[in-house]
Write an enzyme that holds these catalytic residues in place. Structure first.
Site, PDB file in Angstrom:
ATOM      1  N   ARG A 155       1.065  -1.425   0.048  1.00  0.00           N
ATOM      2  CA  ARG A 155       0.251   0.238   0.277  1.00  0.00           C
ATOM      3  C   ARG A 155       1.369   1.286   0.605  1.00  0.00           C
ATOM      4  O   ARG A 155       2.220   0.673   0.599  1.00  0.00           O
ATOM      5  CB  ARG A 155      -0.865   0.166   1.156  1.00  0.00           C
ATOM      6  N   GLY A 159      -2.055   4.492  -3.424  1.00  0.00           N
ATOM      7  CA  GLY A 159      -2.909   3.315  -4.091  1.00  0.00           C
ATOM      8  C   GLY A 159      -2.497   1.988  -3.911  1.00  0.00           C
ATOM      9  O   GLY A 159      -1.399   1.977  -2.452  1.00  0.00           O
ATOM     10  N   VAL A 161      -1.361  -2.342  -3.975  1.00  0.00           N
ATOM     11  CA  VAL A 161      -0.846  -3.102  -4.997  1.00  0.00           C
ATOM     12  C   VAL A 161      -0.603  -4.920  -5.039  1.00  0.00           C
ATOM     13  O   VAL A 161      -0.832  -4.985  -3.455  1.00  0.00           O
ATOM     14  CB  VAL A 161       1.017  -3.464  -4.965  1.00  0.00           C
ATOM     15  N   LYS A 175      -0.706  -2.788  -9.392  1.00  0.00           N
ATOM     16  CA  LYS A 175      -0.876  -1.013  -8.486  1.00  0.00           C
ATOM     17  C   LYS A 175      -2.539  -0.554  -9.109  1.00  0.00           C
ATOM     18  O   LYS A 175      -2.429   0.098 -10.185  1.00  0.00           O
ATOM     19  CB  LYS A 175       0.425  -0.222  -9.273  1.00  0.00           C
ATOM     20  N   ASP A 272      12.111  10.311  -7.134  1.00  0.00           N
ATOM     21  CA  ASP A 272      12.122   9.520  -5.982  1.00  0.00           C
ATOM     22  C   ASP A 272      12.470   8.389  -5.291  1.00  0.00           C
ATOM     23  O   ASP A 272      12.155   7.166  -5.229  1.00  0.00           O
ATOM     24  CB  ASP A 272      10.471   9.294  -5.904  1.00  0.00           C
TER      25      ASP A 272
END
Length: 440
Positions: A155, A159, A161, A175, A272
């Protein structure tokens, strides 16, 4: 056609109609040709009021056939090649106009439907890349047992997975983006387009996607060992990551980043990089994942500015977090933080509760400056690690960190390639002579 054209031109109403027998071809369909100066229509049925039109006089004898070379395709066997050619052109033109009108209407209707459904449009050559990856929503739904909680494997902020299995036995990671998540159409399209064009063993592979029923679904290859943080920061699982595996993971992540920055035909800035976005396959090989925040650079582009700062604090380079400037160096900085986490087994933000140091980078810098860099190593591996390899990894520590709450450094921390003075002069480590090692 010639006769009706002459009559229309000489008529005060600029109109005429005529009936004729057709024997040139076996079949004929109706048609209409619209031009700025005239309009011509022909059908297999009477489409006008015959009583309102005068009876046409008998047609004049046909003109003598035009003498053209026998090989000219315009000449028919009946000697009416020119007239047939005019009619053929009229038929072709009417068909072209009809097709263009149909295409325009279809495109307009499709655009309206996409606008209503908040669906995505893909520009340029993106559509050729992603159309082959579009999957049926019901197939994905069935593979995950209708997104059963028993199939949920993760999570995130965007959202959940789920693990799924297709009918052919292929295991996948699904996902499913939350309808209220921060990742909207732009990020979804971004992740699809970026990942679809990237192929490397240290990058997670996109198998497909779905945009149906207001759902945004991404289907990836299934990676059984979940993410790096599940092992690295779990005291019960840390021992499964001995130094050889950690060193292998560091190298794999580095190769994946190098591919993004240099070896792929696109220059991709991930923006990221963190432990939770590094997945581990069955052999504990790392795969960089989650490209929702990634940006593609142009051929000669080296840096970009943005007012929308995305990513995870603690992994962001200072110039990106404070000024919105990002480049390949931003990912390299995040990679450095990640390497220190892998070596130490500590989260970068785990230092926020203490007063001694604000973060892992500052902690690593102080240890290095005091000549005790190996104190950074995770106690579970310190007795069984190759110390020369560990020191080589710690050596990526940049200049003395300058973060929020501290004065801004005089120069950009990441733009200098000069070494700085340090108190650390390490002697022989694990039979390898290492001297004059200064943080870069």
């Amino acid at each position: 056609m010639n006769q009706v054209a002459v009559e229309a031109a000489s008529s005060t109403r600029k109109f005429s109609a005529i009936k004729a027998n057709w024997t040139a071809f076996q079949t004929l369909t109706g048609g209409r040709c619209l031009w700025p100066s005239c309009s011509v229509r022909y059908e297999l049925y009477v489409f006008y009021n015959q009583t309102a039109i005068r009876t046409s006089p008998p047609p004049p004898p046909p003109p003598p056939p035009l003498l053209l070379p026998a090989s000219n395709p315009l000449v028919s066997r009946t000697g009416k090649g020119v007239n047939s050619n005019v009619l053929a052109i009229a038929i072709v033109m009417s068909i072209i106009v009809a097709v263009l009108l149909f295409i325009a209407g279809y495109c307009f209707a499709k655009r309206e439907k996409k606008s209503d459904d908040s669906a995505l449009t893909f520009d340029g050559d993106d559509i050729t890349t992603i159309e082959s990856l579009q999957l049926d929503y019901r197939t994905i739904q069935a593979a995950t047992n209708d997104y059963s909680e028993n199939n949920q494997i993760g999570r995130g902020g965007f959202g959940e997975v789920y693990k799924g299995t297709f009918l052919n036995g292929t295991e996948v990671a699904v996902k499913r983006l939350s309808k209220s998540s921060g990742q909207g159409d732009i990020e979804f399209k971004n992740e699809v387009v970026v990942v679809a064009k990237l192929q490397h063993k240290n990058l997670v592979r996109l198998l497909g996607f779905s945009i149906e029923q207001e759902e945004r679904i991404l289907v990836y290859e299934y990676v059984p060992n979940k993410s790096l943080d599940c092992f690295l920061f779990d005291r019960a699982k840390q021992s499964q990551l001995d130094w050889s595996r950690r060193y292998k993971i560091i190298g794999g992540i580095a190769r994946g980043i190098l591919y993004l920055h240099q070896d792929s035909r696109l220059t991709v800035i991930h923006r990221d990089l963190k432990a939770s976005n590094i997945l581990l396959d069955a052999d504990m090989n790392p795969k960089v994942a989650d490209f929702g925040m990634a940006r593609i650079f142009g051929m000669d582009q080296t840096q970009e500015n943005t007012s929308r700062i995305v990513g995870t604090y603690g992994y962001m380079s200072p110039e990106y977090a404070m000024r919105g400037q990002f480049s390949v160096k931003s990912d390299v900085y995040s990679f450095g933080v990640l390497v220190l986490e892998i070596i130490s087994g500590k989260k970068n933000n785990s230092f926020y509760e203490t007063d001694s140091v604000p973060d892992l980078i500052t902690y690593a810098w102080k240890l290095w400056s005091n000549g005790t860099a190996l104190d950074l190593v995770d106690p579970t591996i310190v007795d069984n690690c190759q110390k020369s390899e560990v020191v080589r990894c710690i050596h990526i520590v940049p200049w003395q960190p300058g973060f929020f709450g501290q004065s801004r450094p005089k120069k950009d921390l990441l733009d200098s390639d000069q070494s700085t003075t340090s108190k650390s002069v390490l002697g022989s480590v694990d039979d390898a002579s290492i001297t004059e090692l200064y943080p870069r």
